[in-house]
Scaffold this active site. Structure first.
Site, PDB file in Angstrom:
ATOM      1  N   LYS A  79       1.639  -5.941   8.252  1.00 35.78           N
ATOM      2  CA  LYS A  79       2.620  -4.896   7.950  1.00 35.78           C
ATOM      3  C   LYS A  79       3.411  -4.600   9.222  1.00 35.78           C
ATOM      4  O   LYS A  79       2.848  -4.602  10.324  1.00 35.78           O
ATOM      5  CB  LYS A  79       1.879  -3.650   7.462  1.00 35.78           C
ATOM      6  CG  LYS A  79       2.773  -2.525   6.975  1.00 35.78           C
ATOM      7  CD  LYS A  79       1.914  -1.383   6.421  1.00 35.78           C
ATOM      8  CE  LYS A  79       2.751  -0.241   5.879  1.00 35.78           C
ATOM      9  NZ  LYS A  79       1.900   0.842   5.326  1.00 35.78           N
ATOM     10  N   SER A 154       3.106   2.409   0.677  1.00 35.16           N
ATOM     11  CA  SER A 154       4.125   1.860   1.544  1.00 35.16           C
ATOM     12  C   SER A 154       3.883   0.403   1.967  1.00 35.16           C
ATOM     13  O   SER A 154       4.814  -0.252   2.419  1.00 35.16           O
ATOM     14  CB  SER A 154       4.245   2.719   2.805  1.00 35.16           C
ATOM     15  OG  SER A 154       3.072   2.637   3.584  1.00 35.16           O
ATOM     16  N   SER A 178      -1.412   4.017   0.722  1.00 35.40           N
ATOM     17  CA  SER A 178      -0.446   2.946   0.992  1.00 35.40           C
ATOM     18  C   SER A 178      -0.999   1.522   1.005  1.00 35.40           C
ATOM     19  O   SER A 178      -0.223   0.568   1.034  1.00 35.40           O
ATOM     20  CB  SER A 178       0.268   3.208   2.318  1.00 35.40           C
ATOM     21  OG  SER A 178       1.243   4.198   2.143  1.00 35.40           O
TER      22      SER A 178
END
Lengths: 487, 96
Positions: A79, A154, A178
């Site tokens: 990420k 997210s 997330s």
């Protein structure tokens, strides 16, 4: 079967047996990214050259007869809020569009020491704020199963990359769901480790008392193997807990006999989509048939988790994001009259709408006159939620429920109403508030063919029990998410 | 509780943000909705006897011996700076 369809454990086995080479596998992933990333938007940065160089060096090690580590040669994505030395780390924000970290996050270092191949950096909601991945400054991520739908957020890029086989596994971060919610929307496995189990050093901070890095994988076996690499004490993170971390693969046992599973009645009430409820209750029945003991439990403060979460996380975010001032790194406005004007223009031009909204909320909650009534009140409710779980764990070993009240929604469907978007996090935020661990895994599909995720919530540092319970379900049903999605 | 445009402007100044009239308009409504929902909900609970919980772990500061260790190279750190000069970060004049 394509090389990219293999799970990490399967691919690692083939690498060790010399059935495939690390270079061949890495190239297969890079080709897959070339083919799909334009549509899905999972990667912000692809490190093709670096990945191939690394693949060659791992293959050399292997060819020279050196002992290699369990996931050596496996290509993975990170990420884009996890720092990678000299590789752009943007948090999907214009603010950090040109940021080249001078150091590696601890997890990045651990992956590279384990000879995992880093394919690139994965798209996300800006600064990890969002539940749909529509808040990326670069582009929204599409759900690989239905391109009109969101992948969740997210860590939407991470979940979409794993689900569409553009990455063998990924690391995401979870502040209020997330990792788990996008894993659920994309039909993959996502684990949010206990607060303090995985170092946050080099994770760009959103809400420091809630953030935690964790794996997104194709199945539960891979989840255990990745946890073996990333969990552990780190002196560089003052909130890292110094205990003995187990070998998580020892919990890969198809056995839940006598395991006490609690169903919180508050997680099955109104607001939960009927089709999701049905599949979760099917999973409960399955567990019963494997010998688990099902009990109803109560978490009476559940309905207060969302307001407490948004006050606490926004307060911490407003403080953490004060560092973006256009001086030391990141974006700087082009024209300004003085230093205050420089700060204001830089921040106004550099941050997106949702980030500004959270900074404003947090500033409000922390401002004089409101601090006690808002922030302190939320911290008191945090204790009540924490104690809710403590009480429940006197009766049961693990808690089971849905990850999200509904399956993946359409792009643009919830952007107009931020509160409605926030309310979708109802089953995930409590876990962060209480610092617990939780795993989301696929337990079937709705009538539209979209995956449904179930969530198992464990006691602090009891990831082992989650892995055992999840592995038992996966072994008996064959529902290891993506392998059934047919992408 | 009503949130006014003036409240939003004051907060934006504290947060070092310039907001456009459209942003102020939208945020006034959004913040009022979110804050009223949150506080109405939380105020259902009497928490007079509850201690605030900043952190789930009983954490304390982590110390190390006060020994010089190798740190980053100056150029390495400055390479991300939007503007720099003579080995320093460059900022607008801050003292008259």
């Amino acid at each position: 079967m394509k090389l990219t369809d293999l799970t990490a454990s399967m691919a690692a086995e083939k690498i060790k047996k010399r059935e495939i080479s690390v270079i061949e596998l890495t190239k297969a992933y890079l080709e897959r990214i070339d083919e799909l990333n334009g549509t899905i938007g999972a990667y912000i940065t692809v490190c093709a050259e670096q990945a191939l160089r690394q693949a060659e060096s791992v293959q050399k090690k292997l060819d020279s007869g050196e002992d290699i580590l369990p996931l050596a040669g496996i290509p993975a994505g990170l990420k884009d809020n996890i720092c990678t030395k000299d590789v752009k780390t943007t948090c999907a924000s214009k603010m950090l569009d040109n940021f080249l970290p001078p150091y590696d996050a601890t997890v990045t270092k651990k992956l590279s020491e384990s000879d995992v191949i880093v394919l690139g950096k994965l798209n996300m909601d800006e600064f990890a704020m969002g539940s749909s991945n529509e808040n990326s400054w670069y582009m929204p991520v599409k759900n690989p199963l239905d391109h009109e739908r969101v992948p969740g957020g997210s860590s939407g890029g991470a979940a979409a990359a794993v689900a569409s086989h553009m990455s063998c596994f990924a690391l995401g971060s979870d502040t209020g769901g997330s990792i788990r919610q996008p894993a659920s929307f994309c039909g993959v496995v996502g684990l949010k480790p206990t607060y303090g189990a995985v170092s946050r050093f080099g994770l760009i901070a959103f809400a420091s008392s809630l953030d935690q890095i964790g794996p997104i994988t194709k199945d539960v076996v891979d989840c255990a193997m990745v946890m073996n690499i990333i969990a552990g004490h780190d002196p560089l993170d003052s909130t890292s807990v110094d205990i003995n971390y187990p070998d998580y693969t020892t919990f890969l046992n198809n056995d839940v006999k006598g395991l006490r599973i609690g169903l919180p009645k508050e997680y099955f009430g109104s607001g939960l989509h009927e089709e999701v409820k049905e599949k979760i209750l099917d999973a409960v029945k399955a567990y019963e048939s494997y010998g688990a003991i099902i009990e109803e439990v109560s978490l009476p403060f559940t309905e207060y988790a969302i307001p407490a979460y948004y006050i606490i996380s926004s307060a911490e975010a407003s403080s953490n994001l004060a560092r973006y001032d256009g001086i030391k790194y990141g974006y700087r406005a082009k024209e300004y009259s003085d230093i205050i004007d420089l700060y204001k223009k830089t921040r106004s031009e550099g941050f997106g709408t949702e980030v500004k909204r959270r900074i404003m909320l947090g500033t409000y909650a922390l401002s004089s006159g409101y601090y006690d009534a808002y922030y302190k009140k939320a911290l008191k409710v945090r204790r009540l939620i924490f104690e809710d779980f403590q009480k429940a764990y006197q009766k049961v070993d693990v808690i089971l429920g849905p990850t999200s009240p509904a399956t993946a929604f359409k792009l643009g469907e919830k952007t107009a109403n931020p509160l409605e978007m926030y309310l979708g996090d109802i089953y995930t935020v409590s876990v962060n508030i209480a610092g617990l661990c939780a795993i989301s895994l696929s337990c079937g599909f709705d009538s539209k063919g979209l995956p449904i995720g179930m969530q198992l919530i464990g006691k602090p540092f009891d990831e082992g029990t989650l892995i055992r319970a999840a592995y038992t379900y996966e072994s008996n049903t064959g529902k290891s998410g993506v392998t059934n999605c047919g992408i | 509780m009503a949130i006014t445009k003036e409240d939003i402007e004051r907060l934006a100044d504290l947060a070092r943000l310039n907001l456009t009239p459209e942003e102020i308009e939208k945020l006034t409504g959004d913040m009022e909705t979110i804050i009223n929902y949150s506080m109405n909900k939380l105020n259902e609970l009497n928490t007079d006897d509850v201690l605030p919980m900043e952190h789930v772990l009983p954490i304390s500061n982590v110390f190390r011996e006060d020994i010089c260790e190798k740190s980053f190279d100056r150029e390495e750190i400055l390479k991300n700076a939007p503007e720099k000069a003579e080995g320093c970060f460059l900022v607008p004049k801050v003292v008259e």
